[in-house]
Design a protein around this motif. Structure first.
Motif, PDB file in Angstrom:
ATOM      1  N   LEU A  78       0.833  -1.199   0.000  1.00  0.00           N
ATOM      2  CA  LEU A  78       0.000   0.000   0.000  1.00  0.00           C
ATOM      3  C   LEU A  78       0.872   1.255   0.000  1.00  0.00           C
ATOM      4  CD1 LEU A  78      -2.984   0.819   0.017  1.00  0.00           C
ATOM      5  CD2 LEU A  78      -2.854   0.916   2.511  1.00  0.00           C
ATOM      6  N   LYS A  79       1.950   1.225   0.760  1.00  0.00           N
ATOM      7  CA  LYS A  79       2.875   2.362   0.803  1.00  0.00           C
ATOM      8  C   LYS A  79       3.560   2.559  -0.543  1.00  0.00           C
ATOM      9  CE  LYS A  79       3.730   2.013   5.717  1.00  0.00           C
ATOM     10  NZ  LYS A  79       4.675   1.658   6.776  1.00  0.00           N
ATOM     11  N   VAL A  80       3.916   1.459  -1.190  1.00  0.00           N
ATOM     12  CA  VAL A  80       4.521   1.551  -2.523  1.00  0.00           C
ATOM     13  C   VAL A  80       3.529   2.210  -3.478  1.00  0.00           C
ATOM     14  CG1 VAL A  80       5.327   0.218  -4.525  1.00  0.00           C
ATOM     15  CG2 VAL A  80       6.106  -0.396  -2.227  1.00  0.00           C
ATOM     16  N   ILE A 111     -10.547   5.140   1.994  1.00  0.00           N
ATOM     17  CA  ILE A 111     -10.712   4.784   3.414  1.00  0.00           C
ATOM     18  C   ILE A 111      -9.585   3.838   3.825  1.00  0.00           C
ATOM     19  CG2 ILE A 111     -12.122   3.452   5.049  1.00  0.00           C
ATOM     20  CD1 ILE A 111     -14.608   4.554   3.505  1.00  0.00           C
ATOM     21  N   ILE A 112      -9.314   2.847   2.997  1.00  0.00           N
ATOM     22  CA  ILE A 112      -8.257   1.873   3.302  1.00  0.00           C
ATOM     23  C   ILE A 112      -6.894   2.571   3.367  1.00  0.00           C
ATOM     24  CG2 ILE A 112      -6.998  -0.146   2.412  1.00  0.00           C
ATOM     25  CD1 ILE A 112      -9.803  -1.096   1.306  1.00  0.00           C
ATOM     26  N   ILE A 113      -6.628   3.429   2.401  1.00  0.00           N
ATOM     27  CA  ILE A 113      -5.351   4.148   2.392  1.00  0.00           C
ATOM     28  C   ILE A 113      -5.213   5.025   3.636  1.00  0.00           C
ATOM     29  CG2 ILE A 113      -4.069   6.009   1.253  1.00  0.00           C
ATOM     30  CD1 ILE A 113      -5.089   4.842  -1.444  1.00  0.00           C
ATOM     31  N   ALA A 114      -6.194   5.886   3.869  1.00  0.00           N
ATOM     32  CA  ALA A 114      -6.118   6.833   4.988  1.00  0.00           C
ATOM     33  C   ALA A 114      -6.117   6.137   6.347  1.00  0.00           C
ATOM     34  CB  ALA A 114      -7.268   7.830   4.907  1.00  0.00           C
ATOM     35  N   GLY A 115      -6.758   4.991   6.418  1.00  0.00           N
ATOM     36  CA  GLY A 115      -6.831   4.273   7.686  1.00  0.00           C
ATOM     37  C   GLY A 115      -5.612   3.427   8.000  1.00  0.00           C
ATOM     38  N   ASN A 116      -4.762   3.191   7.010  1.00  0.00           N
ATOM     39  CA  ASN A 116      -3.659   2.256   7.230  1.00  0.00           C
ATOM     40  C   ASN A 116      -2.260   2.798   6.989  1.00  0.00           C
ATOM     41  OD1 ASN A 116      -5.089  -0.263   7.949  1.00  0.00           O
ATOM     42  ND2 ASN A 116      -6.066   0.109   5.996  1.00  0.00           N
ATOM     43  N   ILE A 117      -2.139   3.981   6.445  1.00  0.00           N
ATOM     44  CA  ILE A 117      -0.807   4.558   6.256  1.00  0.00           C
ATOM     45  C   ILE A 117      -0.479   5.358   7.509  1.00  0.00           C
ATOM     46  CG2 ILE A 117       0.608   6.132   4.866  1.00  0.00           C
ATOM     47  CD1 ILE A 117      -0.056   3.711   3.273  1.00  0.00           C
ATOM     48  N   LYS A 118       0.302   4.786   8.375  1.00  0.00           N
ATOM     49  CA  LYS A 118       0.594   5.438   9.653  1.00  0.00           C
ATOM     50  C   LYS A 118       1.975   6.110   9.655  1.00  0.00           C
ATOM     51  CE  LYS A 118      -3.178   3.834  11.492  1.00  0.00           C
ATOM     52  NZ  LYS A 118      -4.365   4.571  11.270  1.00  0.00           N
ATOM     53  N   ASN A 119       2.992   5.389   9.246  1.00  0.00           N
ATOM     54  CA  ASN A 119       4.356   5.916   9.333  1.00  0.00           C
ATOM     55  C   ASN A 119       4.611   7.080   8.382  1.00  0.00           C
ATOM     56  OD1 ASN A 119       4.738   3.872  11.151  1.00  0.00           O
ATOM     57  ND2 ASN A 119       5.758   2.522   9.714  1.00  0.00           N
ATOM     58  N   ASP A 120       3.928   7.086   7.258  1.00  0.00           N
ATOM     59  CA  ASP A 120       4.151   8.116   6.249  1.00  0.00           C
ATOM     60  C   ASP A 120       2.984   9.086   6.174  1.00  0.00           C
ATOM     61  OD1 ASP A 120       6.539   6.799   5.526  1.00  0.00           O
ATOM     62  OD2 ASP A 120       5.408   5.425   4.266  1.00  0.00           O
ATOM     63  N   GLU A 121       2.360   9.335   7.329  1.00  0.00           N
ATOM     64  CA  GLU A 121       1.180  10.185   7.373  1.00  0.00           C
ATOM     65  C   GLU A 121       1.447  11.577   6.821  1.00  0.00           C
ATOM     66  OE1 GLU A 121      -1.098  11.037  11.062  1.00  0.00           O
ATOM     67  OE2 GLU A 121      -1.800   8.979  10.772  1.00  0.00           O
ATOM     68  N   ASN A 122       2.634  12.133   7.084  1.00  0.00           N
ATOM     69  CA  ASN A 122       2.964  13.475   6.616  1.00  0.00           C
ATOM     70  C   ASN A 122       2.942  13.533   5.087  1.00  0.00           C
ATOM     71  OD1 ASN A 122       3.645  16.183   6.932  1.00  0.00           O
ATOM     72  ND2 ASN A 122       5.828  15.736   6.753  1.00  0.00           N
ATOM     73  N   GLN A 123       3.542  12.528   4.449  1.00  0.00           N
ATOM     74  CA  GLN A 123       3.553  12.480   2.988  1.00  0.00           C
ATOM     75  C   GLN A 123       2.151  12.253   2.444  1.00  0.00           C
ATOM     76  OE1 GLN A 123       6.104  13.289   0.964  1.00  0.00           O
ATOM     77  NE2 GLN A 123       4.540  13.185  -0.614  1.00  0.00           N
ATOM     78  N   LEU A 124       1.394  11.370   3.083  1.00  0.00           N
ATOM     79  CA  LEU A 124       0.016  11.117   2.655  1.00  0.00           C
ATOM     80  C   LEU A 124      -0.814  12.390   2.769  1.00  0.00           C
ATOM     81  CD1 LEU A 124      -2.237   9.246   1.702  1.00  0.00           C
ATOM     82  CD2 LEU A 124      -2.623   8.634   4.100  1.00  0.00           C
ATOM     83  N   SER A 125      -0.621  13.114   3.853  1.00  0.00           N
ATOM     84  CA  SER A 125      -1.322  14.369   4.069  1.00  0.00           C
ATOM     85  C   SER A 125      -1.052  15.343   2.920  1.00  0.00           C
ATOM     86  CB  SER A 125      -0.867  14.972   5.402  1.00  0.00           C
ATOM     87  OG  SER A 125      -1.490  16.193   5.622  1.00  0.00           O
ATOM     88  N   ASN A 157     -20.011   5.425   3.432  1.00  0.00           N
ATOM     89  CA  ASN A 157     -18.577   5.438   3.124  1.00  0.00           C
ATOM     90  C   ASN A 157     -18.024   6.858   3.058  1.00  0.00           C
ATOM     91  OD1 ASN A 157     -18.166   2.673   3.125  1.00  0.00           O
ATOM     92  ND2 ASN A 157     -18.762   2.467   0.991  1.00  0.00           N
ATOM     93  N   LEU A 158     -18.826   7.803   2.615  1.00  0.00           N
ATOM     94  CA  LEU A 158     -18.408   9.210   2.628  1.00  0.00           C
ATOM     95  C   LEU A 158     -18.147   9.647   4.065  1.00  0.00           C
ATOM     96  CD1 LEU A 158     -18.034  12.080   1.432  1.00  0.00           C
ATOM     97  CD2 LEU A 158     -20.528  12.343   1.617  1.00  0.00           C
ATOM     98  N   ASN A 159     -19.075   9.343   4.958  1.00  0.00           N
ATOM     99  CA  ASN A 159     -18.899   9.703   6.369  1.00  0.00           C
ATOM    100  C   ASN A 159     -17.685   9.001   6.975  1.00  0.00           C
ATOM    101  OD1 ASN A 159     -21.042  11.601   7.072  1.00  0.00           O
ATOM    102  ND2 ASN A 159     -22.425   9.951   6.518  1.00  0.00           N
ATOM    103  N   SER A 160     -17.491   7.732   6.623  1.00  0.00           N
ATOM    104  CA  SER A 160     -16.329   6.987   7.130  1.00  0.00           C
ATOM    105  C   SER A 160     -15.024   7.603   6.639  1.00  0.00           C
ATOM    106  CB  SER A 160     -16.385   5.520   6.696  1.00  0.00           C
ATOM    107  OG  SER A 160     -17.485   4.882   7.287  1.00  0.00           O
ATOM    108  N   LEU A 161     -14.996   7.986   5.356  1.00  0.00           N
ATOM    109  CA  LEU A 161     -13.784   8.598   4.808  1.00  0.00           C
ATOM    110  C   LEU A 161     -13.465   9.900   5.529  1.00  0.00           C
ATOM    111  CD1 LEU A 161     -11.429   8.739   2.829  1.00  0.00           C
ATOM    112  CD2 LEU A 161     -12.989   9.793   1.175  1.00  0.00           C
ATOM    113  N   VAL A 162     -14.475  10.740   5.716  1.00  0.00           N
ATOM    114  CA  VAL A 162     -14.236  12.014   6.404  1.00  0.00           C
ATOM    115  C   VAL A 162     -13.732  11.760   7.822  1.00  0.00           C
ATOM    116  CG1 VAL A 162     -15.345  14.105   7.322  1.00  0.00           C
ATOM    117  CG2 VAL A 162     -15.826  13.350   4.978  1.00  0.00           C
ATOM    118  N   THR A 163     -14.314  10.795   8.516  1.00  0.00           N
ATOM    119  CA  THR A 163     -13.874  10.461   9.883  1.00  0.00           C
ATOM    120  C   THR A 163     -12.408  10.041   9.896  1.00  0.00           C
ATOM    121  OG1 THR A 163     -16.109   9.789  10.510  1.00  0.00           O
ATOM    122  CG2 THR A 163     -14.300   8.932  11.856  1.00  0.00           C
TER     123      THR A 163
END
Length: 194
Positions: A78-80, A111-125, A157-163
């Motif tokens: 996912l990070k790749v 949702i999957i991406i935002a919920g699981n990318i933890k170490n590279d949160e700054n880059q994802l942001s 899913n829209l609400n979940s993504l925003v959360t």
């Protein structure tokens, strides 16, 4: 093959069917930088390749959805995927598709991406903000409200993504600047299941 839209379209549809329910294969494809870069290129192509554009974006969403169906401790693929230029941007654009199925697939993948990318949160942001996630979500909610055409699953899913997005520092600020909480209140609420 690259310059033959009908062949590419069939290939992408076949790959999408191939990964359905095949987590290991989906993860291998997610790590294949050459494949993902090609999918991004096809997703960005000119209007004469509309079907290829859509199928390419759908395949990216399906790779994520099928790769991370259950508990998946390996988030390297996912990070790749997220690290390849244009992947997240294409999924964000896919939210505004005219097709409900594609809207939902994009929401799920994000949702999957935002919920699981933890170490590279700054880059994802940075990537999400550069892809105009706030503006896209506002536009999406506006379209849903005007057309009154959506499903319970898309609204949920829209609400979940925003959360999930609100847990990411700079993205939370970005969404606040776009007044996402207020806009969400105008999203259609479907009382009965279809």
């Amino acid at each position: 093959i690259r310059d033959r839209p009908p062949v590419v379209f069939k290939l992408l549809g076949t790959l999408r069917m191939l990964v359905d329910g095949q987590s290991d294969l989906a993860l291998k494809f997610l790590e294949n930088q050459k494949l993902i870069a090609q999918l991004v290129e096809w997703a960005r192509k000119t209007p004469d390749m509309v079907g290829v554009n859509s199928e390419s974006s759908r395949l990216m969403a399906w790779l994520i959805k099928n790769g991370y169906r259950g508990e998946q401790p390996n988030f390297t693929p996912l990070k790749v995927f997220v690290g390849i230029d244009g992947t997240v941007e294409n999924l964000v654009k896919m939210i505004l598709s005219a097709h409900l199925v594609m809207q939902n697939e994009a929401l799920l993948a994000l949702i999957i991406i935002a919920g699981n990318i933890k170490n590279d949160e700054n880059q994802l942001s940075k990537t999400l903000i550069a892809a105009n996630i706030g503006e896209t979500l506002i536009d999406f909610i506006q379209r849903m409200s005007e057309m009154e055409r959506t499903t319970n699953e898309i609204v949920e899913n829209l609400n979940s993504l925003v959360t999930v997005l609100q847990r990411i520092g700079d993205v939370k600020t970005h969404l606040s600047e776009h007044n996402i909480e207020e806009k969400l209140k105008t999203a259609p609420r479907i009382k009965e299941l279809a």
